[in-house]
Write a protein that holds these residues in place. Structure first.
Motif, mmCIF file in Angstrom:
data_model
loop_
_atom_site.group_PDB
_atom_site.id
_atom_site.type_symbol
_atom_site.label_atom_id
_atom_site.label_comp_id
_atom_site.label_asym_id
_atom_site.label_seq_id
_atom_site.Cartn_x
_atom_site.Cartn_y
_atom_site.Cartn_z
ATOM 1 N N PHE A 22 17.731 20.826 33.759
ATOM 2 C CA PHE A 22 18.676 19.821 34.211
ATOM 3 C C PHE A 22 19.362 19.139 33.040
ATOM 4 N N GLU A 23 20.577 18.688 33.288
ATOM 5 C CA GLU A 23 21.314 17.943 32.278
ATOM 6 C C GLU A 23 20.593 16.633 31.996
ATOM 7 N N LYS A 24 20.417 16.325 30.722
ATOM 8 C CA LYS A 24 19.764 15.080 30.329
ATOM 9 C C LYS A 24 20.813 13.975 30.264
ATOM 10 N N ARG A 25 20.755 13.056 31.212
ATOM 11 C CA ARG A 25 21.722 11.971 31.219
ATOM 12 C C ARG A 25 21.111 10.738 31.849
ATOM 13 N N LYS A 26 21.714 9.599 31.567
ATOM 14 C CA LYS A 26 21.217 8.343 32.093
ATOM 15 C C LYS A 26 21.668 8.168 33.544
ATOM 16 N N PRO A 27 20.937 7.348 34.311
ATOM 17 C CA PRO A 27 21.368 7.055 35.681
ATOM 18 C C PRO A 27 22.775 6.468 35.701
ATOM 19 N N GLN A 28 23.520 6.778 36.753
ATOM 20 C CA GLN A 28 24.908 6.360 36.816
ATOM 21 C C GLN A 28 25.143 5.214 37.800
ATOM 22 N N GLY A 29 24.173 4.339 37.982
ATOM 23 C CA GLY A 29 24.360 3.165 38.825
ATOM 24 C C GLY A 29 24.323 3.442 40.307
ATOM 25 N N THR A 30 23.801 4.601 40.700
ATOM 26 C CA THR A 30 23.816 4.956 42.119
ATOM 27 C C THR A 30 22.877 4.093 42.958
ATOM 28 N N ASP A 31 22.014 3.314 42.312
ATOM 29 C CA ASP A 31 21.108 2.449 43.069
ATOM 30 C C ASP A 31 21.866 1.362 43.828
ATOM 31 N N TYR A 45 29.304 -7.730 34.660
ATOM 32 C CA TYR A 45 29.988 -6.513 34.226
ATOM 33 C C TYR A 45 30.248 -6.541 32.732
ATOM 34 N N GLN A 46 30.085 -5.385 32.096
ATOM 35 C CA GLN A 46 30.351 -5.272 30.663
ATOM 36 C C GLN A 46 31.191 -4.029 30.398
ATOM 37 N N LYS A 47 32.345 -4.214 29.766
ATOM 38 C CA LYS A 47 33.203 -3.105 29.379
ATOM 39 C C LYS A 47 32.706 -2.502 28.072
ATOM 40 N N TYR A 48 33.003 -1.229 27.876
ATOM 41 C CA TYR A 48 32.637 -0.591 26.609
ATOM 42 C C TYR A 48 33.427 -1.167 25.439
ATOM 43 N N LEU A 49 34.669 -1.557 25.688
ATOM 44 C CA LEU A 49 35.522 -2.066 24.614
ATOM 45 C C LEU A 49 35.402 -3.573 24.423
ATOM 46 N N ASP A 50 34.569 -4.213 25.241
ATOM 47 C CA ASP A 50 34.423 -5.665 25.172
ATOM 48 C C ASP A 50 32.931 -5.992 25.056
ATOM 49 N N ALA A 72 33.032 0.484 36.886
ATOM 50 C CA ALA A 72 32.030 1.545 36.815
ATOM 51 C C ALA A 72 30.661 1.024 37.217
ATOM 52 N N LEU A 73 29.977 1.758 38.073
ATOM 53 C CA LEU A 73 28.689 1.293 38.569
ATOM 54 C C LEU A 73 27.624 1.269 37.482
ATOM 55 N N ASP A 74 27.765 2.113 36.460
ATOM 56 C CA ASP A 74 26.748 2.121 35.406
ATOM 57 C C ASP A 74 26.885 0.930 34.461
ATOM 58 N N ARG A 75 27.964 0.150 34.619
ATOM 59 C CA ARG A 75 28.143 -1.059 33.806
ATOM 60 C C ARG A 75 28.050 -2.315 34.662
ATOM 61 N N LEU A 76 27.578 -2.150 35.871
ATOM 62 C CA LEU A 76 27.514 -3.228 36.852
ATOM 63 C C LEU A 76 26.048 -3.562 37.124
ATOM 64 N N THR A 77 25.685 -4.828 36.986
ATOM 65 C CA THR A 77 24.311 -5.265 37.234
ATOM 66 C C THR A 77 24.300 -6.547 38.073
ATOM 67 N N GLU A 78 23.123 -6.886 38.578
ATOM 68 C CA GLU A 78 22.909 -8.120 39.340
ATOM 69 C C GLU A 78 23.899 -8.258 40.507
ATOM 70 N N LEU A 79 24.019 -7.198 41.265
ATOM 71 C CA LEU A 79 24.916 -7.199 42.420
ATOM 72 C C LEU A 79 24.454 -8.217 43.463
ATOM 73 N N ASP A 80 25.394 -9.044 43.919
ATOM 74 C CA ASP A 80 25.116 -10.053 44.939
ATOM 75 C C ASP A 80 26.151 -9.903 46.045
ATOM 76 N N ILE A 81 25.698 -9.539 47.232
ATOM 77 C CA ILE A 81 26.597 -9.386 48.388
ATOM 78 C C ILE A 81 26.651 -10.733 49.110
ATOM 79 N N THR A 82 27.784 -11.408 49.015
ATOM 80 C CA THR A 82 27.908 -12.723 49.633
ATOM 81 C C THR A 82 28.201 -12.583 51.129
ATOM 82 N N LYS A 83 28.200 -13.690 51.831
ATOM 83 C CA LYS A 83 28.535 -13.685 53.254
ATOM 84 C C LYS A 83 30.009 -14.072 53.483
#
Length: 300
Positions: free
Chosen positions: A109-118, A137-142, A178-189
């Motif tokens: 299998f290709e060795k790669r990091k998870p892509q945020g599919t969780d 969120y964190q950009k690669y260029l920022d 990008a989902l792989d740069r997205l953390t602490e997802l909060d679904i509001t009402k």
């Protein structure tokens, strides 16, 4: 028989009928062969096969019909064919993964990091119910880390990465995250409404990849592939607008109608000298300038 084995059997039947119509005996022979190869029992009676036909239609929108004159079954897919095919591909991969304990030395299998599919399920829930979401969120260029509050419209995949297309509350612009740069997802009402004039398919109609349009209108692009790379470009077109202009032993020449985004430019560079831009002139000049910079890097 487990549900996993039943779904595996459905996949075998569909793949068999995707290639060509087949009689029940031919289908049974294929199931027997796969049973031997995979170490499971996929063999079925005609009565069970009739139930399978109904389950396949319900799960995948794939309808197995019987041609009385030819005495063979054939397959018809509904309007969501692209999604159905991806579901089948995903299960085929899943099925192989279940064999890795016996075939670990034969599958690499290709060795790669998870892509945020969780976060896929949560994001899909927010999109379907039109709930505003917040995340870090964190950009690669920022180097900075920022909290974003957005109205999610759709999920999109590109080159094995997933993105959420959303309207940023901060500046009211539609962007991709990008989902792989997205953390602490909060679904509001807090609910929102998608503007009636906005259409995701239209937004990306003339885009290559995930980048949003960077000009007022798409451009006509003509590319010339060498004979070998041309075969790849024909088997997996670069874009839905791809139109073959010349196809002979010397080249494959195609026309595309696209916005010239960074994604498209990087795809051209990744193909090196196997593809040449014929038009437009501004893209040719950009590639020339890049080539000069690359050459300068390697000059002493």
């Amino acid at each position: 028989m487990s549900k996993r084995e039943s779904i595996a059997r459905y996949s075998i039947i569909i793949n068999k009928l995707k290639r060509q119509p087949a009689s029940f005996i031919e289908i049974s022979e294929t199931l027997a062969l796969e049973s031997e190869l995979q170490g499971y029992d996929y063999n079925v009676s005609k009565r069970t096969f009739s139930r399978d036909i109904k389950e396949i239609a319900s799960l995948y929108g794939a309808y197995i019909e019987y041609d009385q004159s030819k005495k063979k079954y054939y397959l018809e897919m509904d309007c969501n064919a692209d999604m159905n095919v991806r579901m089948l591909e995903a299960f085929d991969t899943f099925n192989v993964l279940n064999l890795t304990d016996r075939l670990s030395n034969h599958i690499h299998f290709e060795k790669r990091k998870p892509q945020g599919t969780d976060n896929l399920y949560g994001l899909l829930h927010a999109i379907k119910n039109q709930f505003r979401i917040k995340f870090i969120y964190q950009k690669y260029l920022d180097p900075g880390i920022h909290e974003r509050q957005v109205e999610p419209y759709a999920l999109k995949e590109f080159k094995n990465r997933w993105y959420v297309l959303a309207r940023d509350i901060r500046d009211e612009r539609v962007k991709t995250f990008a989902l792989d740069r997205l953390t602490e997802l909060d679904i509001t009402k807090r609910k929102f409404k998608v503007e009636s004039c906005y259409n995701v398919d239209e937004h990306y109609k003339y885009s290559f990849g995930i980048m949003s349009p960077n000009s007022d209108k798409p451009e006509e692009i003509i590319l010339s592939f060498d004979p070998i790379q041309g075969k790849y470009a024909k088997s997996l077109p670069w874009h839905q607008s791809q139109e073959v202009l010349i196809d002979n032993e010397d080249e494959l020449r195609v026309k595309l109608t696209l916005y010239i985004t960074h994604d498209f430019y990087m795809e051209l560079l990744s193909n090196g000298d196997t593809v040449r831009v014929i038009e437009p002139a501004n893209l040719i000049e950009k590639l020339r300038a890049n080539s000069a910079c690359v050459l300068a890097m390697y000059q002493e």
